[in-house]
Design a protein around this motif. Structure first.
Motif, PDB file in Angstrom:
ATOM      1  N   GLU A  25       0.833  -1.202   0.000  1.00  0.00           N
ATOM      2  CA  GLU A  25       0.000   0.000   0.000  1.00  0.00           C
ATOM      3  C   GLU A  25       0.866   1.250   0.000  1.00  0.00           C
ATOM      4  O   GLU A  25       0.604   2.210  -0.715  1.00  0.00           O
ATOM      5  CB  GLU A  25      -0.918  -0.019   1.213  1.00  0.00           C
ATOM      6  CG  GLU A  25      -1.826   1.187   1.335  1.00  0.00           C
ATOM      7  CD  GLU A  25      -2.705   1.104   2.568  1.00  0.00           C
ATOM      8  OE1 GLU A  25      -2.866   2.128   3.240  1.00  0.00           O
ATOM      9  OE2 GLU A  25      -3.223   0.002   2.858  1.00  0.00           O
ATOM     10  N   PRO A  40       0.449   7.045  -8.466  1.00  0.00           N
ATOM     11  CA  PRO A  40      -0.089   8.180  -7.702  1.00  0.00           C
ATOM     12  C   PRO A  40      -1.564   8.466  -7.953  1.00  0.00           C
ATOM     13  O   PRO A  40      -2.219   9.094  -7.134  1.00  0.00           O
ATOM     14  CB  PRO A  40       0.788   9.354  -8.165  1.00  0.00           C
ATOM     15  CG  PRO A  40       1.390   8.912  -9.454  1.00  0.00           C
ATOM     16  CD  PRO A  40       1.543   7.428  -9.365  1.00  0.00           C
ATOM     17  N   GLN A  58       1.596   4.208  -3.486  1.00  0.00           N
ATOM     18  CA  GLN A  58       1.415   5.664  -3.487  1.00  0.00           C
ATOM     19  C   GLN A  58       2.461   6.332  -4.369  1.00  0.00           C
ATOM     20  O   GLN A  58       2.217   7.387  -4.944  1.00  0.00           O
ATOM     21  CB  GLN A  58       1.492   6.196  -2.056  1.00  0.00           C
ATOM     22  CG  GLN A  58       0.363   5.699  -1.175  1.00  0.00           C
ATOM     23  CD  GLN A  58       0.423   6.286   0.232  1.00  0.00           C
ATOM     24  OE1 GLN A  58       1.106   7.267   0.482  1.00  0.00           O
ATOM     25  NE2 GLN A  58      -0.305   5.677   1.150  1.00  0.00           N
ATOM     26  N   VAL A  73      -5.520   4.448  -2.858  1.00  0.00           N
ATOM     27  CA  VAL A  73      -5.044   3.320  -2.043  1.00  0.00           C
ATOM     28  C   VAL A  73      -6.012   2.968  -0.923  1.00  0.00           C
ATOM     29  O   VAL A  73      -5.873   1.902  -0.313  1.00  0.00           O
ATOM     30  CB  VAL A  73      -3.646   3.611  -1.447  1.00  0.00           C
ATOM     31  CG1 VAL A  73      -2.612   3.740  -2.542  1.00  0.00           C
ATOM     32  CG2 VAL A  73      -3.679   4.858  -0.571  1.00  0.00           C
TER      33      VAL A  73
END
Length: 219
Positions: A21, A29, A25, A33
């Motif tokens: 997770e 992007p 990110q 998440v």
């Protein structure tokens, strides 16, 4: 299967997915998440279901009323302490934004809330109590941990398992208190369902508190 393996796999799977997770990110992007949480909870629940027959300590579902009430009280006490033990020195690093289920307009996505609370109440307590209390706390006391009566767990084993449980959380002091409380409950009742219920009560009540107050950092 190894009794250590079956109690460690769901927890290890959760940690791996948690790390993924964090990586996503940076890798993707544009990906939200937050939707990985139901995936994490679902995969861990599946692992628990597949391995359930190996969890002999969970075969008995009954708790005496006094132990059930004790579990509820312990869970609520941990909640009260948890939301108050958040001073800077009580944190490992800085408190993050937490799991924020709101959109750009500040409206709550209730499906995200339902997934979050369901996972925190129904999946995480079983996964963590199997690993931290049933396995590790007993294993520190005696390597043949399945043969150990929980009532024979000593303070050293309780403290070590609770300290390791603490560093799993940003709020390390709150985590230590929770670990000691759940570990003591396991020793006191000799039944793993007691800390599972207490843990579930803490997580469920914390979820209600977070949604009511908007203090997402506790998530």
């Amino acid at each position: 299967m190894s009794p250590i393996f079956v109690r460690s796999l769901p927890f290890g799977l959760y940690i791996v997915l948690l790390a993924l997770e964090g990586l996503l990110q940076g890798w993707a992007p544009g990906f939200d998440v937050r939707w990985l949480y139901p995936v994490k909870a679902g995969l861990v629940a599946l692992a628990l279901a597949v391995l359930w027959r190996h969890y002999t300590e969970l075969k008995s579902y009954g708790l005496p009323l006094k132990h059930l009430l004790l579990s509820l009280v312990v869970g609520l006490i941990v909640l009260v302490l948890w939301v108050n033990l958040d001073a800077g020195w009580m944190l490992l690093g800085e408190a993050g934004k937490g799991y924020n289920p709101t959109d750009a307009s500040g409206n709550i996505d209730w499906l995200l809330v339902v997934f979050r609370i369901a996972g925190a109440v129904l999946v995480v307590p079983v996964m963590e109590e199997l690993f931290w209390r049933s396995f590790l706390q007993r294993w520190v006391q005696q390597t043949d941990f399945l043969a150990l009566d929980p009532a024979r767990i000593g303070f050293k084993a309780l403290l070590i398992a609770s300290a390791l449980f603490a560093v799993e959380h940003v709020q390390w002091l709150a985590g230590l208190v929770a670990g000691l409380a759940y570990g003591w409950l396991y020793i006191r009742t000799r039944n793993l369902w007691a800390p599972i219920i207490a843990h579930g009560v803490t997580n469920g009540a914390l979820g209600a508190y977070v949604v009511a107050t908007g203090h997402w950092s506790f998530w």
